[in-house]
Design an enzyme around this catalytic site. Sequence first.
Site, short mmCIF file in Angstrom:
data_model
loop_
_atom_site.label_atom_id
_atom_site.label_comp_id
_atom_site.label_asym_id
_atom_site.label_seq_id
_atom_site.Cartn_x
_atom_site.Cartn_y
_atom_site.Cartn_z
N GLU A 50 -14.52 14.60 47.57
CA GLU A 50 -15.66 13.68 48.23
C GLU A 50 -16.55 14.63 48.74
O GLU A 50 -17.62 14.32 49.12
CB GLU A 50 -15.41 12.44 48.46
CG GLU A 50 -14.30 11.54 47.73
CD GLU A 50 -15.80 10.90 46.38
OE1 GLU A 50 -17.26 11.63 47.17
OE2 GLU A 50 -14.79 10.55 45.76
N ARG A 54 -20.34 16.39 49.08
CA ARG A 54 -20.75 15.25 49.61
C ARG A 54 -20.94 16.03 50.98
O ARG A 54 -22.39 16.50 51.57
CB ARG A 54 -20.30 14.16 50.59
CG ARG A 54 -20.44 13.14 49.08
CD ARG A 54 -19.98 11.35 49.82
NE ARG A 54 -19.09 11.18 49.23
CZ ARG A 54 -19.01 9.59 48.53
NH1 ARG A 54 -20.10 8.56 49.18
NH2 ARG A 54 -18.36 8.56 47.82
N ASP A 180 -16.21 11.20 34.43
CA ASP A 180 -18.10 11.82 34.66
C ASP A 180 -18.42 12.82 34.99
O ASP A 180 -18.79 13.45 33.99
CB ASP A 180 -18.18 10.41 35.84
CG ASP A 180 -17.68 10.35 37.08
OD1 ASP A 180 -17.27 10.64 37.33
OD2 ASP A 180 -18.54 9.57 37.81
N GLU A 323 -26.74 5.69 39.54
CA GLU A 323 -26.75 6.57 38.14
C GLU A 323 -27.70 5.80 37.64
O GLU A 323 -28.33 6.92 36.89
CB GLU A 323 -25.39 5.57 37.49
CG GLU A 323 -24.06 7.00 37.89
CD GLU A 323 -23.25 6.44 39.67
OE1 GLU A 323 -23.72 4.99 39.62
OE2 GLU A 323 -22.82 7.14 40.26
C1 DMJ Z 1 -21.19 10.00 43.64
O1 DMJ Z 1 -20.16 10.23 44.97
C2 DMJ Z 1 -21.33 10.68 42.96
O2 DMJ Z 1 -22.45 10.49 42.42
C3 DMJ Z 1 -20.09 10.80 42.59
O3 DMJ Z 1 -20.03 11.82 40.98
C4 DMJ Z 1 -20.06 9.42 41.13
N1 DMJ Z 1 -19.64 8.61 42.47
C5 DMJ Z 1 -20.46 8.58 43.52
C6 DMJ Z 1 -22.18 7.88 43.15
O4 DMJ Z 1 -21.25 6.19 42.51
#
Ligand code: DMJ
Length: 421
Positions: A50, A54, A180, A323
Amino acid sequence: RWGNWSISLVDALDTLYLFGMLDEYETAKRYVGTIDFRQSPLGHRVPVFEMTIRALGGLLGAYELDQDPILLKKAQEVGDILAQAFDTPTGIPWPTIDLNDISSKGDAEVCIAEAGSLQLEFAKLSQLTGNPKYGELADRANEALEAAEREHRGLYPMFINVETGKYRPLATYSAGAAADSFYEYMLKQYILQGGQEQKYKEQYITATEAIADNLVRKSQRGLSFIGRMGSAGVFYREMEHLTCFYPGLLALGANVTGRRQDLALAEELVRTCYLSYKYMASGLGPERFLFPEEDDSIMQKLPSYSEELGAIITDARYLLRPETLESIFLLYRVTGDRKYQDWGWSIFEAIERHTKVNGGYAAMVDVRKPDAANNLEDSMESFFLAETLKYLYLLFSPVDLIPLDKYVLNTEAHPLRVITT
Ligand code: DMJ
């Protein structure tokens, strides 16, 4: 709040810049210059993935746009902190680290999204600082994920042990939560490296084919969706909001690799994601929904069954996630079809109408009951500012704002310039 990292502000920096909110951007940047990322509250474990996507991604994205050295300095500070996570026997990073006690071990199992989607940010940090160490660390982790024994070509079990380098037995395969961005970064690494590294393209194509063959199904209404595959052939017919990033990836990939068949599937999948919004009373999409088998009449009688979507709403929250808008934006950029702008606008209106509160926006408890009491949670994740709003803005902007042949958006929508030699 995540530690003392002011993550909403850091994650939103390049959004401010792109929106032309330059006064706010300068104020935010000055504040970022004062954050000491090395300080962490006692007992707090920093989530490595994260903070990579981020914080490191946010600082690098802003640096790519305005070239202020303070942003690169702070990005390197964050990179040096996170680099400590890779100190494992396998090179696969710990999912969390304690900055006050770096030798303390947390959970040794990490999901492939967390361990295997760090390459873009670390490769970019190496390029910008001239120090190859960062990119090498992330590459080594991905090589370990690739080399570990697994059953299906192109599919990767969701969890791996950082000490043994072995995938969890009785694996589940998914393109959603916990997996993902691992698949996303195969293609995006290829793009970031200027199309020079064929191995990423091959990995991406192999995975794309495996996902299409094993995880894609059609609902009784003929809607294409992506589910999960368990061991012994069990298939979970549940689509996640998180998986709705995948049509956008397919569209981008079709553009880059020339695989037109992927664009057709992308159009089908993004329609399913859009309809999951359209058919809810709020116009916002649920977190998870499950498509029953055709002859499953019991499931279709459940109160949580949506007749219009032909799916059971298994998790009715809308967490301000990006998404579906991400995929709508990418499909629009790749096809130029204006219907995607119409779809995006209707979602924007639903967000404005139902989630706007004093001082921000709030996650929704049940997308089917927009007017119910207590239907908003006291939560606005930083990705709402970093991604959801940015994708909306880009959907209605000229293509020369973040052209996709010059920039790669990391999984948190931070723009990284394609590396040219
Ligand atoms: C985000 O922090 C990123 O897109 C991550 O890859 C998946 N989750 C969240 C958004 O839903």
